[in-house]
Design a protein around this motif. Structure first.
Motif, mmCIF file in Angstrom:
data_model
loop_
_atom_site.group_PDB
_atom_site.id
_atom_site.type_symbol
_atom_site.label_atom_id
_atom_site.label_comp_id
_atom_site.label_asym_id
_atom_site.label_seq_id
_atom_site.Cartn_x
_atom_site.Cartn_y
_atom_site.Cartn_z
ATOM 1 N N GLU B 3 0.818 -1.216 0.000
ATOM 2 C CA GLU B 3 0.000 0.000 0.000
ATOM 3 C C GLU B 3 0.849 1.262 0.000
ATOM 4 O O GLU B 3 0.530 2.236 -0.645
ATOM 5 N N ILE B 66 30.082 9.195 1.032
ATOM 6 C CA ILE B 66 29.074 8.272 0.513
ATOM 7 C C ILE B 66 27.677 8.747 0.933
ATOM 8 O O ILE B 66 26.730 8.747 0.135
ATOM 9 N N HIS B 69 26.700 11.810 -1.207
ATOM 10 C CA HIS B 69 26.263 11.414 -2.547
ATOM 11 C C HIS B 69 24.875 10.784 -2.495
ATOM 12 O O HIS B 69 24.050 11.008 -3.375
ATOM 13 N N THR B 70 24.633 9.963 -1.461
ATOM 14 C CA THR B 70 23.343 9.286 -1.356
ATOM 15 C C THR B 70 22.206 10.291 -1.225
ATOM 16 O O THR B 70 21.149 10.142 -1.830
ATOM 17 N N LEU B 74 21.742 10.825 -5.254
ATOM 18 C CA LEU B 74 20.806 9.713 -5.433
ATOM 19 C C LEU B 74 19.436 10.029 -4.851
ATOM 20 O O LEU B 74 18.475 9.288 -5.065
ATOM 21 N N VAL B 76 18.067 9.803 -1.960
ATOM 22 C CA VAL B 76 17.428 8.846 -1.059
ATOM 23 C C VAL B 76 16.900 9.625 0.142
ATOM 24 O O VAL B 76 17.648 10.360 0.779
ATOM 25 N N GLU B 81 9.362 6.990 -3.132
ATOM 26 C CA GLU B 81 8.758 5.662 -3.324
ATOM 27 C C GLU B 81 8.146 5.152 -2.028
ATOM 28 O O GLU B 81 8.197 3.956 -1.722
ATOM 29 N N TRP B 84 10.420 3.011 0.414
ATOM 30 C CA TRP B 84 11.015 1.718 0.042
ATOM 31 C C TRP B 84 12.451 1.874 -0.433
ATOM 32 O O TRP B 84 13.274 0.966 -0.255
ATOM 33 N N THR B 85 12.780 3.009 -1.032
ATOM 34 C CA THR B 85 14.165 3.215 -1.474
ATOM 35 C C THR B 85 15.093 3.229 -0.278
ATOM 36 O O THR B 85 16.137 2.593 -0.282
ATOM 37 N N ALA B 88 15.410 -0.301 1.210
ATOM 38 C CA ALA B 88 16.299 -1.156 0.418
ATOM 39 C C ALA B 88 17.750 -0.728 0.603
ATOM 40 O O ALA B 88 18.648 -1.569 0.699
ATOM 41 N N TYR B 89 17.953 0.594 0.649
ATOM 42 C CA TYR B 89 19.313 1.113 0.812
ATOM 43 C C TYR B 89 19.899 0.681 2.150
ATOM 44 O O TYR B 89 21.044 0.213 2.224
ATOM 45 N N ALA B 92 20.677 -3.011 2.091
ATOM 46 C CA ALA B 92 21.888 -3.283 1.318
ATOM 47 C C ALA B 92 23.127 -2.856 2.092
ATOM 48 O O ALA B 92 24.144 -3.558 2.102
ATOM 49 N N ILE B 95 23.981 -5.465 4.686
ATOM 50 C CA ILE B 95 24.575 -6.665 4.083
ATOM 51 C C ILE B 95 26.011 -6.376 3.630
ATOM 52 O O ILE B 95 26.922 -7.188 3.838
ATOM 53 N N VAL B 96 26.221 -5.206 3.004
ATOM 54 C CA VAL B 96 27.565 -4.853 2.529
ATOM 55 C C VAL B 96 28.539 -4.836 3.711
ATOM 56 O O VAL B 96 29.640 -5.388 3.636
ATOM 57 N N VAL B 99 29.231 -8.418 4.905
ATOM 58 C CA VAL B 99 30.089 -9.171 3.978
ATOM 59 C C VAL B 99 31.543 -8.706 4.112
ATOM 60 O O VAL B 99 32.466 -9.524 4.251
#
Lengths: 206, 126
Positions: B3, B66, B69-70, B74, B76, B81, B84-85, B88-89, B92, B95-96, B99
């Protein structure tokens, strides 16, 4: 016998019947793609981080990295970010000529970036610092090369957009495509921040 | 479930908010130039006379850049949206970090514990 009379079946429409403008979810979808691309770079950064001191008796970063060249490349990519920003502003204002001019400038800067990077790579290989020489060099060429490949494909996309703009102008589909390319281009600049900091600057410090 | 994302139906593609103004781009560019020039200057001149301190400063500046820039390039933010952007950011980014930090952490201890013979070249591991 049940004591309630059977009711007429009721149907619930679970399908999404809202009207969607075509391509309305493209931006978010492309953003999700970029985030998955970030994971590719994360694994390459992790591999480089682990292997960054595995010289195998070969050259070290301090011996082979030329920071002035890297600074030049960083400046080129940074300026190409702002020129793409100006292209987006021209697009929002509906100025087709301005959009194409700034996009063409961005493409030239991108090509210069790739050119300088290829020049750097060819210098390294001529000095004997080839990807086959050590794990450090393999990880370096994979990480920086993957970024350079992304920029190269971004330039291809940019040229396609210039042709499309020339043929069809700033219609909504082209605007959407330009916004996706904008995200792609700025995303590559973000990745480059990681590259020049963690690969070049920290490498020379080490 | 979706929604929040549908809240943007009113906007035609190409009319989504948050695509920046000239001022936003120029501000981001000015900040980026400073945040790029300082680390290069620090490393190329050795102004801090201390490798450890220089490394910490340039990593901190990279993280700030960073983020600049975001936000500035970008675009954000929590509104685009339907949030949601940003979600998701953030996902990510987590996770980055897992890792990269996880790989370095594990492989560092592996190298320390499994090194079969003294190898002087590994003494300068970060």
């Amino acid at each position: 016998m049940s004591d309630t009379a059977p009711e007429a079946p009721v149907f619930y429409d679970t399908q999404d019947t809202h009207h969607h403008a075509p391509g309305g979810s493209t931006m978010l979808g492309f953003w999700i793609y970029l985030m998955s691309d970030a994971l590719i770079f994360a694994t390459l950064f992790a591999a480089f981080g682990v292997l960054s001191t595995a010289y195998a008796g070969g050259p070290t970063p301090r011996e082979i990295f030329e920071l002035p060249l890297v600074a030049l490349n960083t400046a080129i990519l940074l300026v190409s970010s702002i020129t793409y920003g100006f292209a987006m502003i021209a697009m929002q204002e509906g100025r087709l000529g301005g959009t194409r001019l700034w996009l063409a400038l961005t493409g030239l800067l991108g090509a210069a970036f790739v050119g300088v990077e290829l020049f750097e790579f060819s210098n390294l290989i001529a000095e004997g610092a080839t990807p086959q020489h050590s794990a450090f060099l393999s990880a370096f060429f994979t990480l920086v090369g993957t970024h350079g490949l992304h920029v190269s494909f971004g330039i291809v996309w940019l040229v396609v957009m210039l042709v499309q703009l020339g043929q069809r102008g700033l219609h909504p589909e082209n605007q959407r495509r330009l916004m996706c390319l904008s995200m792609f281009w700025h995303f590559l600049d973000v990745v480059w921040i990681g590259v020049f900091t963690f690969v070049y600057l920290l490498g020379v410090l080490r | 479930m979706t929604e929040a994302a549908h809240g943007h139906d009113a906007h035609a593609p190409g009319e989504m908010e948050g695509h920046g103004s000239r001022r936003g781009y120029l501000l981001g560019f000015a900040l980026s130039v400073a945040l790029t020039a300082i680390p290069f200057w620090l490393v190329m001149t050795g102004a801090l006379h201390d490798v450890q301190a220089t490394a910490i400063v340039i990593i901190a500046l990279a993280i700030v850049q960073i983020l600049v820039h975001t936000v500035c390039f970008l675009h954000v933010n929590s509104r685009s949206e339907g949030g949601w952007t940003l979600l998701a950011y953030t996902f990510a980014a987590v996770i980055v970090l897992i890792v990269i930090a996880g790989s370095l952490w594990i492989m560092h201890h592996l190298a320390v514990n499994m090194m079969p013979m003294p190898m002087t070249a590994t003494g300068s591991e970060p």
